[in-house]
Design a protein around this motif. Structure first.
Motif, PDB file in Angstrom:
ATOM      1  N   GLU A 140       0.829  -1.200   0.000  1.00 26.70           N
ATOM      2  CA  GLU A 140       0.000   0.000   0.000  1.00 26.70           C
ATOM      3  C   GLU A 140       0.868   1.256   0.000  1.00 26.70           C
ATOM      4  OE1 GLU A 140      -1.989  -3.040   2.855  1.00 26.70           O
ATOM      5  OE2 GLU A 140       0.023  -2.256   2.425  1.00 26.70           O
ATOM      6  N   SER A 141       0.298   2.328  -0.533  1.00 26.11           N
ATOM      7  CA  SER A 141       0.936   3.634  -0.484  1.00 26.11           C
ATOM      8  C   SER A 141      -0.141   4.704  -0.546  1.00 26.11           C
ATOM      9  CB  SER A 141       1.929   3.800  -1.639  1.00 26.11           C
ATOM     10  OG  SER A 141       1.252   3.711  -2.878  1.00 26.11           O
ATOM     11  N   GLY A 142       0.266   5.937  -0.243  1.00 27.89           N
ATOM     12  CA  GLY A 142      -0.651   7.060  -0.377  1.00 27.89           C
ATOM     13  C   GLY A 142      -1.237   7.581   0.919  1.00 27.89           C
ATOM     14  N   GLY A 143      -0.929   6.931   2.024  1.00 26.03           N
ATOM     15  CA  GLY A 143      -1.427   7.424   3.295  1.00 26.03           C
ATOM     16  C   GLY A 143      -0.738   8.719   3.700  1.00 26.03           C
ATOM     17  N   GLY A 144      -1.257   9.333   4.762  1.00 24.59           N
ATOM     18  CA  GLY A 144      -0.658  10.563   5.245  1.00 24.59           C
ATOM     19  C   GLY A 144      -1.575  11.298   6.193  1.00 24.59           C
ATOM     20  N   LEU A 145      -1.225  12.534   6.440  1.00 23.00           N
ATOM     21  CA  LEU A 145      -1.998  13.404   7.323  1.00 23.00           C
ATOM     22  C   LEU A 145      -2.803  14.378   6.482  1.00 23.00           C
ATOM     23  CD1 LEU A 145      -2.625  14.601  10.146  1.00 23.00           C
ATOM     24  CD2 LEU A 145      -0.558  15.994   9.873  1.00 23.00           C
ATOM     25  N   VAL A 146      -4.091  14.483   6.774  1.00 24.55           N
ATOM     26  CA  VAL A 146      -4.970  15.370   6.013  1.00 24.55           C
ATOM     27  C   VAL A 146      -5.968  15.992   6.975  1.00 24.55           C
ATOM     28  CG1 VAL A 146      -6.582  13.504   5.435  1.00 24.55           C
ATOM     29  CG2 VAL A 146      -6.425  15.510   3.949  1.00 24.55           C
ATOM     30  N   GLN A 147      -6.422  17.180   6.656  1.00 24.56           N
ATOM     31  CA  GLN A 147      -7.434  17.826   7.479  1.00 24.56           C
ATOM     32  C   GLN A 147      -8.812  17.246   7.169  1.00 24.56           C
ATOM     33  OE1 GLN A 147      -6.986  22.078   6.808  1.00 24.56           O
ATOM     34  NE2 GLN A 147      -5.721  22.251   8.650  1.00 24.56           N
TER      35      GLN A 147
END
Length: 123
Positions: A6-13
């Motif tokens: 998997e890829s593309g995760g992160g921190l988002v508002q």
């Protein structure tokens, strides 16, 4: 045998969007139904979305219907999870999974799993 990454995760508002990707290696990707699951701290792994081998049929958890879409590109051996209108309660580690043939909403029915990608939604 299928390996998933998997890829593309992160921190988002909150209210934002992310697109997760799951790249598969191995043979016959198009023979596998694919699913996305997630696990928040202290909670059990839960179903998010799944689609059939061809991508023609999909299923979603009630909590994400209308906000998330799932798709696949069999030529690229990749499945995607587009997440819109994200909420803090979507925060979790997201896993993709594969099983031969039929779509399933149950984690126990999947044979292959990726390592997961963290999604964090801030309020």
């Amino acid at each position: 045998q299928v390996q998933l990454a998997e890829s593309g995760g992160g921190l988002v508002q909150a209210g934002g969007s992310l697109r997760l990707s799951c790249a598969a290696s191995g043979r016959s990707f198009s023979s596998y139904a694919m699913g996305w699951f997630r696990q928040a701290p202290g909670k059990e792994r839960e179903f998010v979305a799944a689609l059939t081998m061809s991508g023609g049929n999909t299923a979603f958890a009630d909590s994400v219907k209308g906000r998330f879409t799932i798709s696949r590109d069999n030529a690229k051996n990749t499945v995607y999870l587009q997440m819109n209108s994200l909420k803090p309660e979507d925060t979790a580690v997201y896993y993709c999974a594969a099983r031969l043939l039929a779509l399933s909403n149950y984690a126990r029915n999947y044979d292959y799993w990726g390592q997961g990608t963290q999604v964090t939604v801030s309020s």
